[in-house]
Design an enzyme around this catalytic site. Structure first.
Site, short mmCIF file in Angstrom:
data_model
loop_
_atom_site.label_atom_id
_atom_site.label_comp_id
_atom_site.label_asym_id
_atom_site.label_seq_id
_atom_site.Cartn_x
_atom_site.Cartn_y
_atom_site.Cartn_z
N LYS A 30 0.83 -1.22 0.00
CA LYS A 30 0.00 0.00 0.00
C LYS A 30 0.86 1.27 0.00
CE LYS A 30 -3.41 2.89 0.30
NZ LYS A 30 -3.92 3.36 -1.00
N LEU A 72 -5.04 7.67 -0.42
CA LEU A 72 -3.73 7.29 0.14
C LEU A 72 -3.78 7.06 1.65
CD1 LEU A 72 -1.44 9.69 -1.95
CD2 LEU A 72 -1.79 7.24 -2.29
N CYS A 81 -1.64 9.36 -8.37
CA CYS A 81 -2.87 9.11 -7.60
C CYS A 81 -3.88 10.19 -7.93
CB CYS A 81 -2.59 9.12 -6.10
SG CYS A 81 -4.11 8.99 -5.15
N LYS A 112 5.47 5.39 -11.35
CA LYS A 112 4.12 4.91 -11.70
C LYS A 112 3.34 6.03 -12.38
CE LYS A 112 0.15 2.38 -9.90
NZ LYS A 112 -0.35 1.54 -8.80
N GLY A 117 -10.19 -1.90 -13.29
CA GLY A 117 -10.95 -3.12 -13.58
C GLY A 117 -10.86 -3.47 -15.06
N GLY A 152 -6.55 -3.43 -15.19
CA GLY A 152 -7.60 -4.36 -15.59
C GLY A 152 -7.16 -5.79 -15.83
C1 SIN Z 1 -5.68 5.94 -3.33
O1 SIN Z 1 -5.21 5.61 -2.24
O2 SIN Z 1 -6.43 6.90 -3.46
C2 SIN Z 1 -5.36 5.13 -4.55
C3 SIN Z 1 -3.94 5.28 -4.93
C4 SIN Z 1 -3.72 5.60 -6.35
O3 SIN Z 1 -4.64 5.51 -7.18
O4 SIN Z 1 -2.60 5.95 -6.71
#
Ligand code: SIN
Length: 302
Positions: free
Chosen positions: A45, A73, A131, A166, A218, A245
Site C-alpha cells: 500500500k 492514500l 494518484c 508509476k 478493472g 484491468g
Molecule cells: C488511493 O489511495 O487513493 C489510490 C492510490 C492511487 O490511485 O494511486
C-alpha cells in the site's frame, strides 16, 4: 517445462504476477487464505511521510466491468510502515518487495525514499506520481514531463535501489512523460494507474463518491492499459511493469506481448482474493497451449 521467470533491474522473480499497490494491503489478509510466497513480488500500500486517514466515505463506486475508488492514500505513515508493517510482512513473505511511495512535495518523496532505501527486503521503489484522489501532490506531479522528471531526480538521489515511476493515464501524451522520467534516471516505469471517473446516484442526484470523482480500474480499462504499455515500451529502453484491468492469465500474456516485463493485478484482487493465485496456476498450461517456453521471450513482440 514452462519458464515463468522474469527479471526487473537485475532482480529475478519466479513469475511476473505482482498484486498492485492498494489492492493487497501488506499481504496479511491474503496470507490467511493462501501461501503468498507463490507471488512474483508484492507492491504494498502506498506510503506517505505522514499518516493519512484517507478521503471521506463513500469512496468506492461499483461500475460495469470495474470500480471507482477514492481512497486518498490512507496509510499509517512511513515510520509505522517500516517499524510495524514491514517486519510483519517479512515473516510471511520471503521475496523482494516493491515499495510504493507518494508525497505532497519533492521533500516528502525524498523522505519516503530514504526510509525505504534502508529496508533490506525492498527490491524496487515504485514512485506514485499518479494518484487521482488527492490534491497538490499525487497525480499533480505525473501530468507534466518536467514535474515527473523532478520527482524522479529527487528520488534517485535518495536511494541506490531501482526506481520505477508509476504513470497516470489521465494525460494527453504518456510517452513524453515516460521519456522525461527515463532521461531523469528512472530505472523502470509502472503503468497505468487508474483513470479519472465519476458516478451519479440518480435517486439522490448526488455523486456516489463523497470526493465526487475517483480512479476507475478493472477489466474495462485493460485495452487502454495495453495500448499505453505498448506505446511506452517502444519509446523507452527501461523495463515497464504493466497494469490496468489484468484479471486472468490471458491478460498477463497480452500485457507482456505489449511490452510489460512484469504485470500487476489490482482490482481483480478485490473481486476475487484468489485472483493472483489462479493466474499463476493457469499460466503454465496456457503457455503450453500458445507454444511459449519462456515468458521473457514474449516481452514486446508486438
Ligand atoms: C488511493 O489511495 O487513493 C489510490 C492510490 C492511487 O490511485 O494511486
Amino acid at each position: 517445462m514452462a519458464d515463468l521467470r522474469v527479471t526487473l533491474s537485475g532482480i529475478t522473480l519466479d513469475n511476473p504476477v505482482i498484486p498492485a499497490s492498494g489492492t493487497f494491503g501488506y499481504g496479511k489478509e491474503f496470507a490467511e487464505i493462501y501461501d503468498i510466497n507463490i507471488l512474483g513480488s508484492i507492491s504494498f500500500k502506498g506510503t506517505t511521510k505522514d499518516p493519512r486517514l484517507g478521503n471521506p466515505l463513500p469512496r468506492i463506486a461499483e461500475c460495469t466491468a470495474g470500480l471507482i475508488n477514492s481512497v486518498g492514500l490512507q496509510n499509517p505513515g512511513v515510520e509505522k510502515v517500516c517499524e510495524e508493517e514491514l517486519p510483519e510482512l517479512r515473516r510471511i513473505f520471503k521475496k523482494p518487495l516493491i515499495a510504493n511511495i507518494s508525497g505532497f512535495s519533492p521533500e516528502e518523496y525524498e523522505y519516503c525514499a530514504r526510509a525505504m532505501d534502508k529496508e533490506e527486503q525492498v527490491g524496487i521503489i515504485e514512485v506514485n506520481v499518479s494518484c487521482p484522489n488527492v490534491h497538490n501532490g499525487g497525480m499533480a506531479y505525473g501530468v507534466l514531463p518536467e514535474s515527473a522528471a523532478e520527482i524522479t531526480r529527487v528520488v534517485k538521489a535518495a536511494t541506490k535501489k531501482p526506481v520505477y515511476i508509476k504513470l497516470s493515464p489521465n494525460v494527453t501524451d504518456i510517452v513524453s512523460i515516460a521519456c522525461a522520467c527515463e532521461e531523469a534516471g528512472a530505472d523502470g516505469l509502472s503503468l497505468i494507474n487508474t483513470m479519472l471517473g465519476m458516478r451519479i446516484d440518480i435517486r439522490t442526484r448526488k455523486p456516489v463518491i463523497a470526493n465526487r470523482m475517483g480512479g476507475f480500474s478493472g477489466p474495462a480499462i485493460f485495452p487502454v492499459a495495453v495500448r499505453m504499455v505498448n506505446q511506452v515500451y517502444h519509446a523507452v529502453k527501461i523495463p515497464v511493469i504493466g497494469m490496468g484491468g489484468v484479471s486472468k492469465a490471458e491478460d498477463v500474456i497480452e500485457m507482456m506481448m505489449a511490452g510489460a516485463s512484469a504485470v500487476q493485478v489490482g482490482a481483480a484482487n478485490l473481486v476475487n482474493p484468489y485472483a493472483c493465485r489462479e493466474i499463476i496456476e493457469e499460466l503454465p498450461a496456457l503457455m503450453d497451449r500458445l507454444g511459449i517456453e519462456r515468458l521473457s521471450d514474449i516481452v514486446g513482440i508486438v
